[in-house]
Scaffold this active site. Structure first.
Site: not given
Length: 452
Positions: A287, A326
Site C-alpha cells: 500500500s 459487408r
C-alpha cells in the site's frame, strides 16, 4: 510531454503500454495484441495470400517470395498507418499501398490480389486471437494443476460453507478448490474448441470470390484451404463477412473464461479478509500509505477482468446484426472490444495461474471460523438426529430456542444441549463437531479430480 507552442499534450511517443491496465501490462497477451503485433498479423495475412495464390499457379513463385520478404522487412510505420487509416476507415488500405511499393514494380501487383480489406483484417484478427489464446491455454493448464494439488491436499480440511454471505453448513476446502478447478477446465475446453476453429477470411468484395475467379481460380474451396494452410488457421465453409459466428464464439469463450477465473478470485478475496483469514495470496501487494498491508492484488486484477468482460462481449454479440454482404459500423465496432477482451483474459489467466500456484491455505483459521456461531453451524444435522428422539416439531422448537440462547448468553450450543434431560444418552460430542458433518465432500472431490 506538453508542446510549449500549442499548450496542449504532444502526441504520445509510444503505443498503448498498459499504464492504466496492470491486469495485462507486460503479459504475453500484451505482446500478442499490441499495435506492432496487429501489424505483424496483417502483413502475415497479406503474404500468406500471395503464397496461396502461387501454390495454385495464380501468381509467380517469385512474387510470393518477394511479397513475403517485403512483409518481413520491418519497413512499415505503425503510427503512419494508424493516421492514414482514418481516410478509408481501416488500416489495410494504407498497408496495401506500402506493401505493394515494398514488393517492387514487378511483384507489387500480386499484393492483395482478389481480396478486400475485411478479408485481411478479419484474418489478421484471427491470427492475433490464436497467438493470444495459446499462452492463455498454457496458463489455464497451470491453474488447473495447482488447484488439483490444493483439492487433493485439502480433501478433508473442514471449513464453513457460506450461503447468502452467512455460515450455512460445514464443507471442505478440497471441495471448494475442486469446484474452482472444474470451472477452469470448462473454460479450457471452450477456449481450446474456439482456438482450433479460428478461420481465415476470404471472400473478396462481396463474399463471392468473383475477383479470384477473374484471375483464374477454378475451385474457391481449394484456394481457401491453401490460404488456411499458410496461416495455420481453419478453412471456413463460407466467407463470413456478415456471418460473425467466429467472433461471437470467441467473445463467448473469453467472457466465460474471465468469469470462471473471477469465481476463484472473488472467493480468495472474501476468504482472505483480515477477520476471516482462511487463505492468503502468496505474494500480496503493498500500500502507498499503510506499511502493514499485503493486498490480494492478483485476485483483485482477475476480479476486475471478470467484471469488464461481459460488457465487451455484449458489443461483439451486438455486431452479429450486420447488414448486407459487408457492414458499415458493425464490423468496425468489433476491433477494440475484441482486443480488450483478449488482453483482459490473457492477463487474468496469467494472474490466476500465479494465484493458484502460490495460494496459502490456513486450516487453523478455517477450524476457528467453524466455531464462530457457537455450534449452530451443525443445526441441520441436529434437526435430523434429534427428531427421532424428541419428535420433529419439538426438536425444531428446542433448537430454535437454544439458538436464541446461544446468542443471548454467549454459550456453546453443545453446553446448552447437555442441559436437556432427554438428551443425556445422545453423543453430543459427535453431533456438534462441525468436522464430522461435511457430507460427501471428500467423495465429490475425488470424483471431480478424475476429470482430466
Amino acid at each position: 510531454m506538453t508542446s510549449p507552442a500549442a499548450g496542449r499534450p504532444a502526441p504520445p511517443q509510444d503505443g498503448d503500454t498498459g499504464l492504466l491496465a496492470p491486469g495485462w501490462a507486460g503479459t504475453a497477451a500484451a505482446a500478442a495484441t499490441g499495435d506492432t503485433a496487429y501489424l505483424r498479423a496483417l502483413l502475415d495475412a497479406e503474404a500468406a495470400l500471395t503464397r496461396a495464390l502461387a501454390a495454385l499457379g495464380l501468381a509467380p513463385a517469385a512474387a510470393a517470395a518477394a511479397v513475403t520478404q517485403a512483409a518481413g522487412s520491418g519497413r512499415f510505420d505503425v503510427r503512419s498507418l494508424a493516421e492514414r487509416a482514418r481516410g478509408g476507415g481501416n488500416p489495410v488500405i494504407p498497408l496495401v499501398a506500402d506493401l505493394t511499393k515494398a514488393a517492387g514494380e514487378e511483384h507489387g501487383p500480386y499484393v492483395h490480389r482478389g481480396a478486400t480489406s475485411q478479408d485481411i483484417m478479419d484474418t489478421a484478427t484471427m491470427l492475433v486471437a490464436a497467438r493470444t489464446l495459446d499462452p492463455v491455454l498454457d496458463d489455464l493448464g497451470r491453474t488447473e494443476r495447482a488447484l488439483a494439488r490444493l483439492a487433493a491436499d485439502h480433501r478433508d480440511t473442514p471449513m464453513p460453507g457460506r450461503t447468502l454471505t452467512q455460515h450455512a453448513v460445514p464443507t471442505t476446502f478440497g471441495l471448494k478448490a475442486a469446484g474452482w478447478r472444474s470451472l477452469v477446465l470448462d473454460a479450457r475446453d471452450r477456449v481450446r474448441r474456439v482456438r482450433d476453429a479460428l478461420p481465415v477470411q476470404l471472400g473478396g468484395a462481396a463474399g463471392t470470390l468473383a475477383a479470384f475467379r477473374a484471375y483464374g481460380a477454378g475451385d474457391p474451396h481449394q484456394l481457401i484451404r491453401a490460404y488456411a494452410r499458410e496461416l495455420g488457421l481453419a478453412a471456413p465453409p463460407l466467407p463470413w463477412h456478415t456471418l460473425r459466428t467466429p467472433v461471437a464464439d470467441l467473445a463467448g469463450c473469453l467472457a466465460f473464461t474471465a468469469g470462471a477465473l473471477g469465481k476463484l478470485a472473488v472467493d480468495v478475496l472474501t476468504s482472505s479478509r483480515t477477520e476471516t483469514g482462511e487463505v492468503s495470496e502468496g505474494s500480496g501487494g503493498g500500500s502507498s500509505a499503510m506499511p502493514h498491508k499485503a493486498n490480494p492484488v492478483r485476485s483483485t486484477l482477475v476480479a476486475a477482468a471478470a467484471r469488464r468482460a461481459p460488457q465487451l462481449a455484449a458489443t461483439l454479440y451486438g455486431s452479429l446484426a450486420a447488414e448486407d454482404e459487408r457492414p458499415a459500423g458493425a464490423w468496425h465496432a468489433e476491433w477494440e472490444p475484441l482486443r480488450d477482451l483478449l488482453r483482459l483474459v490473457g492477463g487474468a489467466a496469467a494472474d490466476a495461474a500465479g494465484l493458484a500456484e502460490e495460494l496459502r491455505v490456513h486450516p487453523a483459521a478455517m477450524r476457528r471460523n467453524l466455531h464462530i456461531t457457537r455450534g449452530l453451524i451443525v443445526s441441520e444435522r441436529l434437526s435430523a438426529a434429534l427428531a427421532p428422539v424428541l419428535g420433529r416439531a419439538p426438536a425444531k422448537e428446542l433448537l430454535t430456542e437454544l439458538a436464541r440462547r446461544a446468542h443471548d448468553e454467549d454459550r456453546p450450543l453443545r453446553e446448552l444441549l447437555a442441559e436437556v434431560p432427554e438428551l443425556k444418552e445422545v453423543d453430543l460430542d459427535d453431533l456438534t463437531d462441525p468436522a464430522r458433518y461435511t457430507g460427501f465432500a471428500g467423495a465429490l472431490t475425488d470424483q471431480a479430480l478424475e476429470r482430466r
